[in-house]
Write a protein that holds these residues in place. Structure first.
Motif, PDB file in Angstrom:
ATOM      1  N   LYS A  48      -8.680   9.549   6.741  1.00 46.99           N
ATOM      2  CA  LYS A  48      -7.351   9.508   7.357  1.00 46.99           C
ATOM      3  C   LYS A  48      -6.547  10.761   7.021  1.00 46.99           C
ATOM      4  O   LYS A  48      -5.763  11.241   7.845  1.00 46.99           O
ATOM      5  N   LYS A  63      -3.245   9.063   4.412  1.00 49.56           N
ATOM      6  CA  LYS A  63      -2.484   9.633   5.529  1.00 49.56           C
ATOM      7  C   LYS A  63      -1.186  10.258   5.012  1.00 49.56           C
ATOM      8  O   LYS A  63      -0.855  11.395   5.365  1.00 49.56           O
ATOM      9  N   GLU A 104      -7.898  13.561   9.273  1.00 51.70           N
ATOM     10  CA  GLU A 104      -7.424  13.425  10.650  1.00 51.70           C
ATOM     11  C   GLU A 104      -6.017  13.996  10.800  1.00 51.70           C
ATOM     12  O   GLU A 104      -5.711  14.664  11.803  1.00 51.70           O
TER      13      GLU A 104
END
Length: 172
Positions: free
Chosen positions: A26, A126, A29
């Motif tokens: 994550k 994230k 990304e």
């Protein structure tokens, strides 16, 4: 790659086990979304300490701006990395073991005075990447503009969801 007019953000992403990859992916990304260069290393603070030390001691010379380190259970990896570099280290406690990540969270957040590690929520890869982007955006106006647009997009998503909820509530 994020390189313009002397601005360059390169982030190291380190994890202690291949089982950490689904969560740490994550972060990758998000970094990719912002065109941030990154390198990934799988290395254990306990099983490959020389690799961790070499990576950490040479990270600044290799152009890294910060390091994101994910670790579960005893979660020594972010702290060990921080002990070998003056770069900002962002720790991601990973959910694992019988304590479901609480042990990792407490291990990372309780670093001794003078050895800071920014600590995210359990499985918060994230947000770790977003913090790395924010750090880079301090000196990179193009990255700052991208991050501002990202935040504005989040705001608009909530506004649109609210409109849908209001329509649903009114039709009840």
């Amino acid at each position: 790659m994020c390189y313009r007019e002397g601005f360059f953000l390169k982030v190291g992403v380190v994890m202690g086990s291949d089982s950490d990859f689904p969560v740490m992916k994550k972060a990758l990304e998000i970094l990719k979304k912002f065109d941030v260069t990154y390198e990934v290393l799988l290395a254990s603070a306990h099983r490959t300490p020389a690799v961790v030390r070499d990576f950490s001691e040479n990270a600044a010379e290799r152009g890294f701006s910060c390091i994101i380190a994910g670790a579960g259970m005893a979660a020594h990896l972010p702290g060990v990395i921080a002990s070998y570099t003056t770069l900002p280290v962002i720790g991601v406690p990973l959910e694992s073991g019988s304590l479901q990540g609480m042990d990792a969270l407490l291990a990372i957040v309780q670093m001794p005075s003078g050895m800071p590690v920014a600590t995210m929520a359990i499985n918060g890869a994230k947000n770790a990447a977003l913090l790395a982007v924010q750090l880079g955006a301090v000196t990179d106006p193009v990255l700052a503009k991208k991050y501002k647009a990202y935040r504005n997009d989040m705001e608009m998503q909530v506004v649109e969801k609210n409109k849908k909820i209001q329509t649903t509530v009114q039709s009840m």
